[in-house]
Enzyme design. Structure first.
Site, short mmCIF file in Angstrom:
data_model
loop_
_atom_site.label_atom_id
_atom_site.label_comp_id
_atom_site.label_asym_id
_atom_site.label_seq_id
_atom_site.Cartn_x
_atom_site.Cartn_y
_atom_site.Cartn_z
N HIS A 1 -2.95 10.80 1.14
CA HIS A 1 -2.48 10.54 2.53
C HIS A 1 -1.64 11.90 3.04
O HIS A 1 -0.64 12.06 3.47
CB HIS A 1 -1.29 9.41 2.33
CG HIS A 1 -0.94 8.79 3.79
ND1 HIS A 1 -1.32 7.45 3.78
CD2 HIS A 1 -0.78 9.04 4.99
CE1 HIS A 1 -0.77 6.86 5.13
NE2 HIS A 1 -0.48 8.08 5.66
N ASN B 1 -7.40 1.46 10.38
CA ASN B 1 -6.12 1.65 10.92
C ASN B 1 -6.14 1.50 12.30
O ASN B 1 -6.88 2.31 13.05
CB ASN B 1 -5.29 2.81 10.56
CG ASN B 1 -4.89 3.20 9.15
OD1 ASN B 1 -5.12 2.00 8.39
ND2 ASN B 1 -4.35 4.16 8.77
N ARG C 1 1.02 -1.29 0.05
CA ARG C 1 -0.09 -0.03 -0.02
C ARG C 1 1.02 1.27 -0.02
O ARG C 1 1.64 1.34 0.88
CB ARG C 1 -0.71 0.03 1.32
CG ARG C 1 -1.68 1.02 1.52
CD ARG C 1 -2.58 1.24 2.73
NE ARG C 1 -3.01 2.65 2.82
CZ ARG C 1 -3.10 3.31 4.02
NH1 ARG C 1 -2.80 2.71 5.03
NH2 ARG C 1 -3.63 4.50 3.82
N GLU D 1 -7.29 8.43 6.73
CA GLU D 1 -7.33 8.84 8.04
C GLU D 1 -7.83 10.40 8.21
O GLU D 1 -7.21 11.32 8.74
CB GLU D 1 -6.10 8.85 9.24
CG GLU D 1 -5.76 7.52 9.52
CD GLU D 1 -4.58 7.42 10.39
OE1 GLU D 1 -4.17 8.33 11.13
OE2 GLU D 1 -4.13 6.21 10.95
N GLU E 1 -3.47 -0.42 8.31
CA GLU E 1 -2.25 0.14 9.10
C GLU E 1 -2.20 -0.62 10.37
O GLU E 1 -3.18 -0.60 11.10
CB GLU E 1 -2.25 1.49 9.33
CG GLU E 1 -1.32 2.27 7.91
CD GLU E 1 -1.40 3.54 8.41
OE1 GLU E 1 -1.00 3.96 9.29
OE2 GLU E 1 -1.80 4.54 7.33
N TYR F 1 -3.79 1.38 16.04
CA TYR F 1 -2.56 1.38 16.90
C TYR F 1 -2.92 1.49 18.20
O TYR F 1 -2.21 0.40 19.02
CB TYR F 1 -2.09 2.74 16.49
CG TYR F 1 -1.39 2.95 15.20
CD1 TYR F 1 0.06 2.36 14.85
CD2 TYR F 1 -1.89 3.40 14.03
CE1 TYR F 1 0.54 2.44 13.85
CE2 TYR F 1 -1.58 3.46 12.83
CZ TYR F 1 -0.46 2.77 12.73
OH TYR F 1 0.15 2.90 11.20
C1 FCB Z 1 -0.66 6.73 11.03
C2 FCB Z 1 -0.42 7.22 9.69
C3 FCB Z 1 0.63 7.00 9.20
C4 FCB Z 1 1.86 6.51 10.05
C5 FCB Z 1 1.33 5.92 11.35
C6 FCB Z 1 2.50 5.66 12.44
O1 FCB Z 1 -1.67 7.60 11.67
O2 FCB Z 1 -1.47 7.08 8.77
O3 FCB Z 1 1.12 7.79 7.90
O4 FCB Z 1 2.28 7.93 10.53
O5 FCB Z 1 0.29 6.61 11.83
#
Ligand code: FCB
Length: 467
Positions: free
Chosen positions: A116, A292, A72, A161, A366, A294
């Site tokens: 992006h 995404n 990607r 995002e 992500e 995290y």
């Molecule tokens: C996300 C972003 C990506 C990268 C990661 C760590 O929020 O989409 O570009 O910075 O975090």
């Protein structure tokens, strides 16, 4: 892991390409923002980053060797359509042709993100996402990209995002374009939503061969205590972080502001302008939803006196009626983000419950972790903590029947926005002086997982679980 489950890697143009003023590319908001003093933690800029524009062949060889299923990457709007409008730049088409054809030849699915975060600077000067016209310019860009690459791209992601663009870029100013409009940023939401919908229509009109979706970052939210104030603050955070975009896109209706949300009136929040005549285009059915993930978020009422956000500290956050609390029970990454793989399952459950039949197939577009990796005296880079992080998260994703893919953020350590080069997320180490690439142990782990899958002699349990 199901045989058809896609295990890939993700990146973004501004973070990897470099060659910022070569072959007709013009500045984006990130070039302008990074040049301002004090915006980037280590004072670096996106001028060179990993230099992927010149080193794509080297990275492709490493990807091929690791048996990556999909890559990607994003198109630089300022490279493909300098200044954000007008005819396409033939040299940019040639570069992305080489990337796409190279990936296909290596058996890797090309997945393209159109936006992006790197808005062409001239469009930002005219108001950027606070202006409706930017959505129309974006549709033209989407159409041009579709015509150039639509015969070969497997999956299209309109926006990456949009929540982060609104929160970090327009509300808090820790990201480009550096505006700190707090809840006044909400005006830009409608235009990003419209840009998404118009881009879906533009791609389908070409028509492109691949599937079309949008990517947003979601976080499961919990109140820091059972108090009604914390619960209300958590609901408000959930609204801005999780519902502001997903409700209009997936349900075709405005995200509703939590009733009586405390402190918001003071900030002059006006409820989202009605989607009105844009409703239908904003909520076109999608082929997939890009998620995404995290970390989870624990929210308390009241501002943070340190103005802390996950992407950096800022004065503006001191005027926001909620704050992020720590998770003492979880380890953290180099970014101080809590490591909580089970929360990914909670997140998916929440999306399934809220959106039901309106939720398309999910791709985890992500996930990953930053750690301060160093090349050891023997020349190797041991990032066991990243292997553990990825193994646990991929195991959760791959066990869910709704999920088709997991993309590791990221392949080569790259330029991490406001954190510059201080956060390494890659499975391949980058020497920021020489630009030398050194595969880390996570790279070898990834390859071992893929080798085992190719042999089909082991299931997920024995391939991705940490030892
Ligand atoms: C996300 C972003 C990506 C990268 C990661 C760590 O929020 O989409 O570009 O910075 O975090």
């Amino acid at each position: 892991m199901r045989p058809e489950f896609v295990f890939g890697v993700a990146s973004a143009a501004a973070q990897i390409e470099g060659a910022a003023d070569e072959d007709g590319r013009t500045p984006s908001t990130w070039d302008i923002f990074a040049a301002l003093p004090g915006t980037i933690r280590d004072g670096s800029t996106p001028a060179v980053t990993t230099d992927a524009y010149h080193r794509f062949d080297e990275d492709l060889a490493l990807m091929r060797e690791a048996r990556i299923d999909a890559s990607r990457f994003s198109l630089s709007w300022s490279r493909l359509m300098p200044d954000g409008r007008g005819p396409v730049n033939r040299k940019a088409v040639a570069y992305y042709d080489r990337v796409i054809d190279g990936l296909l030849e290596a058996g890797i699915r090309p997945v393209v993100t159109l936006f992006h975060w790197d808005t062409p600077a001239p469009l930002e000067e005219r108001g950027g996402w606070l202006r409706r016209d930017t959505a129309k310019r974006f549709a033209d860009f989407a159409s041009a990209a579709g015509q150039a690459f639509g015969d070969r791209v497997a999956d299209w992601i309109t926006l990456n995002e949009p929540t982060t663009v609104i929160l970090d870029g327009y509300a808090l100013g820790v990201h480009a374009p550096g505006r700190a409009k707090l809840f006044g940023a909400i005006r830009a939401v409608r235009h990003l939503l419209l840009a998404h919908g118009l881009a879906v229509d533009a791609l389908r009109a070409v028509p492109v061969a691949g599937r079309i979706g949008i990517t947003n970052v979601h976080t499961p939210v919990e109140p820091a205590s059972p108090s009604p104030d914390d619960a209300a603050a958590a609901d408000l955070f959930d609204f801005v972080h999780n519902r502001l975009f997903a409700d209009p896109v997936l349900l075709g209706r405005d995200a509703e502001l939590p009733y009586g949300a405390k402190g918001v009136e003071r900030l002059g929040l006006r409820i989202l302008s009605r989607l009105g005549r844009d409703r239908a285009v904003i909520s076109r059915p999608l082929d997939f939803y890009g998620l995404n993930y995290y970390f989870p978020s624990r929210i308390a009422a009241g501002a943070d006196p340190h103005g802390h956000t996950p992407d950096g500290d800022t004065e503006a956050m001191k005027d926001v009626p909620f704050r992020l609390e720590k998770y003492p029970e979880h380890p953290v990454t180099g970014f101080d983000w809590p490591i909580a793989p089970d929360s990914l399952g909670v997140l998916i459950d929440g999306l399934v419950a809220r959106y039901g039949d309106r939720l398309p197939r999910i791709q985890i577009t992500e996930g990953g972790a930053s750690f301060p990796d160093e090349v050891g005296p023997d020349g190797t880079v041991d990032d066991a903590a990243r292997v553990d992080y990825l193994a646990r998260h991929v195991a959760v994703a791959a066990a869910r029947p709704e999920v088709d893919a997991y993309f590791v953020w990221t392949f080569v350590d790259n330029w991490e926005w406001a954190a510059g080069f201080t956060q390494r997320f890659g499975m391949v180490h980058l020497d920021t002086e020489t630009l030398a690439r050194t595969p880390k142990s996570s790279y070898r782990w990834f390859r071992a997982v893929q080798d085992a899958r190719a042999r089909q002699d082991v299931g997920l349990e024995s391939t991705v679980q940490p030892s």
